[in-house]
Motif scaffolding. Structure first.
Motif, mmCIF file in Angstrom:
data_model
loop_
_atom_site.group_PDB
_atom_site.id
_atom_site.type_symbol
_atom_site.label_atom_id
_atom_site.label_comp_id
_atom_site.label_asym_id
_atom_site.label_seq_id
_atom_site.Cartn_x
_atom_site.Cartn_y
_atom_site.Cartn_z
ATOM 1 N N UNK B 93 -12.138 -0.537 -14.139
ATOM 2 C CA UNK B 93 -10.481 0.244 -13.658
ATOM 3 C C UNK B 93 -9.330 -0.169 -14.816
ATOM 4 N N UNK B 94 -8.036 0.227 -14.531
ATOM 5 C CA UNK B 94 -6.790 0.193 -15.629
ATOM 6 C C UNK B 94 -5.754 -0.259 -15.147
ATOM 7 N N UNK B 95 -4.816 -1.018 -15.369
ATOM 8 C CA UNK B 95 -3.934 -1.743 -14.795
ATOM 9 C C UNK B 95 -2.596 -1.489 -15.583
ATOM 10 N N UNK B 96 -2.331 -0.898 -15.820
ATOM 11 C CA UNK B 96 -1.035 -0.265 -16.838
ATOM 12 C C UNK B 96 0.568 -0.459 -16.062
ATOM 13 N N UNK B 97 1.680 -0.700 -16.887
ATOM 14 C CA UNK B 97 2.685 0.157 -17.066
ATOM 15 C C UNK B 97 3.032 1.592 -16.773
ATOM 16 N N UNK B 98 4.448 2.128 -16.308
ATOM 17 C CA UNK B 98 4.516 3.218 -16.579
ATOM 18 C C UNK B 98 5.115 3.244 -18.129
ATOM 19 N N UNK B 99 5.833 2.578 -18.588
ATOM 20 C CA UNK B 99 5.630 2.814 -20.294
ATOM 21 C C UNK B 99 4.285 2.583 -20.687
ATOM 22 N N UNK B 100 3.466 1.498 -21.042
ATOM 23 C CA UNK B 100 2.720 1.456 -20.873
ATOM 24 C C UNK B 100 1.255 3.410 -20.689
ATOM 25 N N UNK B 101 1.678 3.696 -19.931
ATOM 26 C CA UNK B 101 0.652 4.416 -19.137
ATOM 27 C C UNK B 101 0.730 6.135 -19.572
ATOM 28 N N UNK B 102 2.379 6.187 -19.644
ATOM 29 C CA UNK B 102 2.522 7.271 -19.806
ATOM 30 C C UNK B 102 4.094 7.706 -20.958
ATOM 31 N N UNK B 103 3.979 6.566 -21.838
ATOM 32 C CA UNK B 103 5.026 6.519 -22.625
ATOM 33 C C UNK B 103 4.297 6.882 -23.832
ATOM 34 N N UNK B 104 4.066 5.658 -24.806
ATOM 35 C CA UNK B 104 3.155 5.379 -25.633
ATOM 36 C C UNK B 104 2.098 5.775 -25.544
ATOM 37 N N UNK B 105 1.039 5.850 -24.220
ATOM 38 C CA UNK B 105 0.160 6.019 -23.922
ATOM 39 C C UNK B 105 -0.668 7.283 -23.486
ATOM 40 N N UNK B 106 0.237 7.925 -23.653
ATOM 41 C CA UNK B 106 -0.051 9.406 -22.906
ATOM 42 C C UNK B 106 -0.759 10.102 -23.052
ATOM 43 N N UNK B 107 -1.072 10.486 -24.321
ATOM 44 C CA UNK B 107 -2.076 10.899 -25.327
ATOM 45 C C UNK B 107 -2.791 10.496 -24.850
ATOM 46 N N UNK B 108 -3.586 9.579 -24.735
ATOM 47 C CA UNK B 108 -4.616 8.522 -23.738
ATOM 48 C C UNK B 108 -4.515 8.801 -22.423
ATOM 49 N N UNK B 109 -3.946 8.833 -21.732
ATOM 50 C CA UNK B 109 -4.300 8.426 -20.247
ATOM 51 C C UNK B 109 -4.364 10.092 -20.295
ATOM 52 N N UNK B 110 -3.402 11.097 -20.546
ATOM 53 C CA UNK B 110 -3.581 12.603 -19.918
ATOM 54 C C UNK B 110 -5.233 12.965 -20.735
ATOM 55 N N UNK B 111 -5.723 12.515 -22.000
ATOM 56 C CA UNK B 111 -6.985 12.980 -22.557
ATOM 57 C C UNK B 111 -7.887 12.531 -21.739
ATOM 58 N N UNK B 112 -7.655 11.053 -20.996
ATOM 59 C CA UNK B 112 -8.821 10.719 -19.693
ATOM 60 C C UNK B 112 -9.114 11.363 -19.008
ATOM 61 N N UNK B 113 -7.759 12.168 -18.661
ATOM 62 C CA UNK B 113 -8.351 12.588 -17.571
ATOM 63 C C UNK B 113 -8.111 14.204 -17.655
#
Ligand SMILES: Cc1ncc(C[n+]2csc(CCOP(=O)(O)OP(=O)(O)O)c2C)c(N)n1
Ligand code: SF4
Ligand SMILES: [Mg+2]
Lengths: 356, 251
Positions: B93-113
């Motif tokens: 599991x990951x433990x991330x902030x909103x900036x981490x998950x949904x800003x700088x990392x949005x591509x990585x987050x959404x593509x993992x989904x």
């Protein structure tokens, strides 16, 4: 023993990776290395190994970072402008001491440049494009057989030193086919049970991180990394010497371009000039010591590269100050032909003998 | 009779390094309880990210790997897949902030989904970049004052915030997506049940599971811990409604 077969450099790298136990590949397409990913996508799926068509090179190298933490043999491959995107994670992997093999099949830059062959990423690879005090090991193959041999070596050194290793090939090598033998991987398996992350089962929990808010600890960590780099510099310098022992002039070249330079040496030898080739196979660690020794006997060094002379500074650092050093090169396009190198080298050699 | 004990998955003698009243502590404790309850400690690799969340490994007594800012889901993908290739099914599991998950990392987050990566992502939404001192982030509410939106977020200058849990719910590979809050006991208990479900979905191999936690940041909001919880209850839940936005078992 397998037999020689006709292999493209890219495919040779992919086959060698599989053959030495690479279980994870993550990548994003870019010419001239895409065949590596295409080949592995099929093979790894067949073998139930880890292959992800990543959404970017940033994602690919970070997947590699995660995979490496499990102790697996991990590879990603890319080219030039896209390797630029990987630099942050490479810096993390150096601090985290995680073994990752990064293949860069170079194209011309800066920026997008084009898919023309070039050796323009010597600096990016050897100096590093990421932040902080770190080194990546850099290996440079010159033919398809070495694409196999040095891929094995890259995985081995990555595991041995727990450090990223860059295999720095070029578009010509990636795309050309020549006979090569998929030999057995000669290196032993390295035990990683003391550090890999696989769940804190019957042992204390572990964590791998680069963040270190304690200044003393951060300092010590970097000093420890540099002790490791010192060992690497002592043990892992790799080079080829071709007719260097009695040479009046030594050409220095790396990668596939060095093969033209070898022919140039043969030409000079036939015409009574004792020419030799010194070819670093490890670009980091750069074989300074050997080159320094050679400069005690040989007065002229000619650096030949398909870039604007990125290796010159390392050659300058290596050779004695009374030796003369010149450069022949161009940033991209067709590899320098023998005649082009000879024309330029004739002038350099003539000028030198006129001046003494 | 013992009525309460600290979760075994919390390291002994770990100092609380978050600001007073910060919900990060509650979120980590919930996760630790669940690691105990679901017996995950010996089979888990957690991914900490850049932000106030990075100190996860100081608290949790499990294997942890730090990720570059924003890349936690990619790093988790690598960990999960590499273990699978070696024949092991690890809990990741990951433990991330909103900036981490949904800003700088949005591509990585959404593509993992989208890939249906069988991992769980926990995102602490505190409506700002907390660690760097409270700047405008992807979840900063309209009108919200931050150090880089000193007159309040407005649509002409800054555009609109993202409703992360709703967006992740739209990805076909998502098994579960929900938003919870921690402003009172009832919500804390609910959050635990929701996160438990997300963890179980990973254990059942159902795909990407995601929980967004509305979390207080008293320091950067310049509010007391109590007023921070009031703000979440009265204001933030209006903008970021609590609930389950995707549950593959009910769809
Ligand atoms: C590539 C990169 N950019 C910027 C930073 C600086 N930085 C560290 S944490 C952070 C913001 C974290 O915000 P969020 O993910 O919302 O987590 P929080 O601290 O609010 O919990 C930033 C911008 C960094 N470490 N790396
Ligand atoms: S800055 Fe905000 S999120 Fe970070 S520890 Fe302090 S209160 Fe918590
Ligand atoms: Mg935040």
């Amino acid at each position: 023993m397998s037999e020689k077969e006709l292999l493209k450099g890219n495919i040779a790298i992919a086959k060698a990776a599989l053959n030495c136990g690479c279980t994870c590949y993550f990548g994003y397409p870019i010419t001239p290395q895409t065949e590596i990913g295409e080949y592995l996508s099929q093979k790894m799926q067949e073998k139930n190994l880890a292959y992800v068509c990543a959404e970017s090179e940033i994602a690919a190298i970070n997947m590699a970072l995660g995979a490496a933490s499990t102790g697996a043999k991990v590879m990603t491959s890319s080219s030039s402008c896209a390797v630029s995107l990987m630099q942050e994670a490479i810096s993390y992997a150096c601090s985290d001491e995680l073994p990752i093999v990064v293949v860069n099949v170079m194209r011309a830059g800066p920026g997008q440049g084009y898919i023309f062959p070039s050796q323009g990423d010597y600096n990016q690879a050897t100096i590093g494009g990421g932040n902080g005090d770190y080194h990546t090991i850099v290996l440079s193959p010159s033919n398809v057989q070495e694409c196999i041999d040095l891929t094995y070596k890259a995985f081995h050194l990555a595991q041995k030193y727990r450090n990223p290793v860059i295999l720095l090939a070029d578009g010509l090598l990636g795309q050309m086919a020549e006979p090569a033998e998929l030999t057995e991987n000669p290196y032993p398996q390295i035990d990683n049970s003391s550090w890999r992350l696989d769940g804190a089962n019957s042992r204390p929990s572990r964590n791998i991180h680069s963040l270190e808010p304690n200044q003393t600890k951060l300092n010590q960590h970097i000093i420890n990394l540099y002790k490791k780099y010192e060992l690497i510099e002592q043990n892992e310098c790799d080079y080829e010497e071709y007719l260097c022992q009695d040479a009046q002039v030594i050409f220095v070249a790396f990668g596939s371009l060095s093969r033209h330079v070898k022919s140039v040496c043969n030409h000079y030898r036939k015409n009574g000039i004792k020419a030799g080739l010194f070819r670093p196979k490890s670009l980091y660690p750069f074989p300074y010591k050997k080159l320094n020794e050679l400069s005690r006997k040989t007065p002229i060094f000619i650096d030949v590269e398909m870039n604007m002379g990125q290796m010159l500074k390392d050659i300058r650092l290596a050779i004695l100050s009374n030796a003369k050093i010149s450069f022949i090169g161009k940033p991209t396009g067709n590899w320098l032909r023998e005649e082009e190198i000879i024309n330029a080298a004739d002038n350099i050699i003539k000028e030198y003998y006129a001046s003494i | 009779m013992q009525v309460y004990s600290a979760p075994k998955a919390i390291k002994e003698n770990s100092d609380f390094t978050f600001c007073p009243g910060c919900d990060h502590g509650i979120a980590i404790k919930i996760i630790a309880h669940l690691i105990d309850e679901l017996n995950l400690k010996e089979n888990t690799v957690a991914i900490a990210s850049s932000g106030c969340s990075v100190f996860l490994y100081n608290f949790l007594d499990i294997d942890c790997l730090e990720s570059p800012h924003g890349r936690a889901c990619a790093v988790a993908t690598g960990v999960k897949r590499a273990h699978k290739a070696q024949g092991n099914n690890k809990f990741v599991f990951t433990y991330q902030g909103d900036g981490d998950f949904a800003s700088i990392g949005l591509a990585e987050s959404m593509h993992s989904a989208l890939r249906g990566e069988n991992i769980t992502a926990i995102c602490i939404n505190n409506t700002n970049y907390g660690m760097t001192g409270g700047q405008l982030g992807p979840t900063t509410a309209m009108g919200q004052v931050t150090t880089t939106s000193q007159n309040g977020r407005n649509k002409e200058y800054h555009g609109f915030p993202i409703r992360t849990a709703e967006q992740i719910a739209l990805c076909e590979g998502t098994s579960f997506s929900a938003r919870v809050a921690l402003y009172d006991i009832k919500n804390i208990i609910n959050a635990k049940n929701i996160i438990k479900k997300a963890f179980e979905y990973q254990n059942q191999g159902l795909g990407f599971s995601f929980v967004e936690i509305l979390s207080s940041c008293p320091t950067n909001w310049k509010l007391s811990p109590k007023d921070s919880h009031e703000k979440i209850k009265n204001e933030l839940t209006q903008i970021f409604p609590l609930g389950i936005f995707k549950d593959i078992k009910n769809d």
